[in-house]
Motif scaffolding. Structure first.
Motif, PDB file in Angstrom:
ATOM      1  N   PRO A 194      13.648  -5.322   6.755  1.00 10.31           N
ATOM      2  CA  PRO A 194      12.327  -5.639   6.201  1.00 10.31           C
ATOM      3  C   PRO A 194      11.662  -6.875   6.823  1.00 10.31           C
ATOM      4  O   PRO A 194      10.451  -6.867   7.049  1.00 10.31           O
ATOM      5  CB  PRO A 194      12.587  -5.841   4.711  1.00 10.31           C
ATOM      6  N   GLU A 195      12.425  -7.899   7.113  1.00 10.68           N
ATOM      7  CA  GLU A 195      11.820  -9.110   7.688  1.00 10.68           C
ATOM      8  C   GLU A 195      11.320  -8.862   9.108  1.00 10.68           C
ATOM      9  O   GLU A 195      10.230  -9.286   9.479  1.00 10.68           O
ATOM     10  CB  GLU A 195      12.803 -10.279   7.667  1.00 10.68           C
ATOM     11  N   ARG A 196      12.109  -8.167   9.897  1.00 10.09           N
ATOM     12  CA  ARG A 196      11.700  -7.825  11.269  1.00 10.09           C
ATOM     13  C   ARG A 196      10.459  -6.928  11.253  1.00 10.09           C
ATOM     14  O   ARG A 196       9.542  -7.091  12.047  1.00 10.09           O
ATOM     15  CB  ARG A 196      12.865  -7.136  11.983  1.00 10.09           C
ATOM     16  N   TRP A 197      10.427  -5.989  10.310  1.00 11.38           N
ATOM     17  CA  TRP A 197       9.284  -5.090  10.178  1.00 11.38           C
ATOM     18  C   TRP A 197       8.031  -5.883   9.810  1.00 11.38           C
ATOM     19  O   TRP A 197       6.959  -5.642  10.362  1.00 11.38           O
ATOM     20  CB  TRP A 197       9.593  -4.041   9.107  1.00 11.38           C
ATOM     21  N   ARG A 206       2.299  -9.218  13.847  1.00 14.62           N
ATOM     22  CA  ARG A 206       1.916  -9.279  15.267  1.00 14.62           C
ATOM     23  C   ARG A 206       0.910  -8.197  15.613  1.00 14.62           C
ATOM     24  O   ARG A 206      -0.018  -8.414  16.381  1.00 14.62           O
ATOM     25  CB  ARG A 206       3.145  -9.162  16.155  1.00 14.62           C
ATOM     26  N   LEU A 207       1.101  -7.014  15.045  1.00 10.01           N
ATOM     27  CA  LEU A 207       0.165  -5.917  15.295  1.00 10.01           C
ATOM     28  C   LEU A 207      -1.229  -6.234  14.753  1.00 10.01           C
ATOM     29  O   LEU A 207      -2.230  -5.783  15.313  1.00 10.01           O
ATOM     30  CB  LEU A 207       0.670  -4.623  14.661  1.00 10.01           C
ATOM     31  N   ALA A 208      -1.299  -7.007  13.680  1.00  5.90           N
ATOM     32  CA  ALA A 208      -2.590  -7.376  13.112  1.00  5.90           C
ATOM     33  C   ALA A 208      -3.392  -8.247  14.073  1.00  5.90           C
ATOM     34  O   ALA A 208      -4.624  -8.306  13.978  1.00  5.90           O
ATOM     35  CB  ALA A 208      -2.393  -8.106  11.784  1.00  5.90           C
ATOM     36  N   GLU A 209      -2.718  -8.894  15.023  1.00  8.07           N
ATOM     37  CA  GLU A 209      -3.397  -9.757  15.983  1.00  8.07           C
ATOM     38  C   GLU A 209      -3.840  -9.021  17.245  1.00  8.07           C
ATOM     39  O   GLU A 209      -4.574  -9.565  18.056  1.00  8.07           O
ATOM     40  CB  GLU A 209      -2.468 -10.913  16.368  1.00  8.07           C
ATOM     41  N   LEU A 241      -5.037  -1.107  20.281  1.00  7.40           N
ATOM     42  CA  LEU A 241      -4.449  -0.226  19.268  1.00  7.40           C
ATOM     43  C   LEU A 241      -4.902   1.219  19.472  1.00  7.40           C
ATOM     44  O   LEU A 241      -4.114   2.153  19.332  1.00  7.40           O
ATOM     45  CB  LEU A 241      -4.817  -0.692  17.864  1.00  7.40           C
ATOM     46  N   ARG A 242      -6.188   1.393  19.809  1.00  5.46           N
ATOM     47  CA  ARG A 242      -6.692   2.749  20.065  1.00  5.46           C
ATOM     48  C   ARG A 242      -6.000   3.376  21.263  1.00  5.46           C
ATOM     49  O   ARG A 242      -5.646   4.549  21.241  1.00  5.46           O
ATOM     50  CB  ARG A 242      -8.195   2.716  20.297  1.00  5.46           C
TER      51      ARG A 242
END
Length: 63
Positions: free
Chosen positions: A24-27, A33-36, A42-43
């Protein structure tokens, strides 16, 4: 046909749930990071994953 679609969606849920369950912490770090990441990146990633999935489905259909 609908049963196959529901089975596929259920399998997606199982696969998507593995990482939060196992690490869970790694996820959480990965999601942050993906939010940045820029929307264009992303597309592109999404389009590549769709293409890989379609090719894999076609390959599996003929095997």
């Amino acid at each position: 046909m609908w049963v196959d679609l529901l089975r596929a969606l259920a399998l997606v849920c199982v696969i998507e749930g593995l990482m939060p369950f196992i690490a869970p912490e790694r996820w959480r770090e990965t999601v942050l990071r993906l939010a940045e990441v820029a929307p264009r990146q992303l597309r592109i990633f999404g389009a590549v994953m769709i293409a890989v999935g379609v090719v894999a489905l076609q390959f599996l259909h003929y095997v």
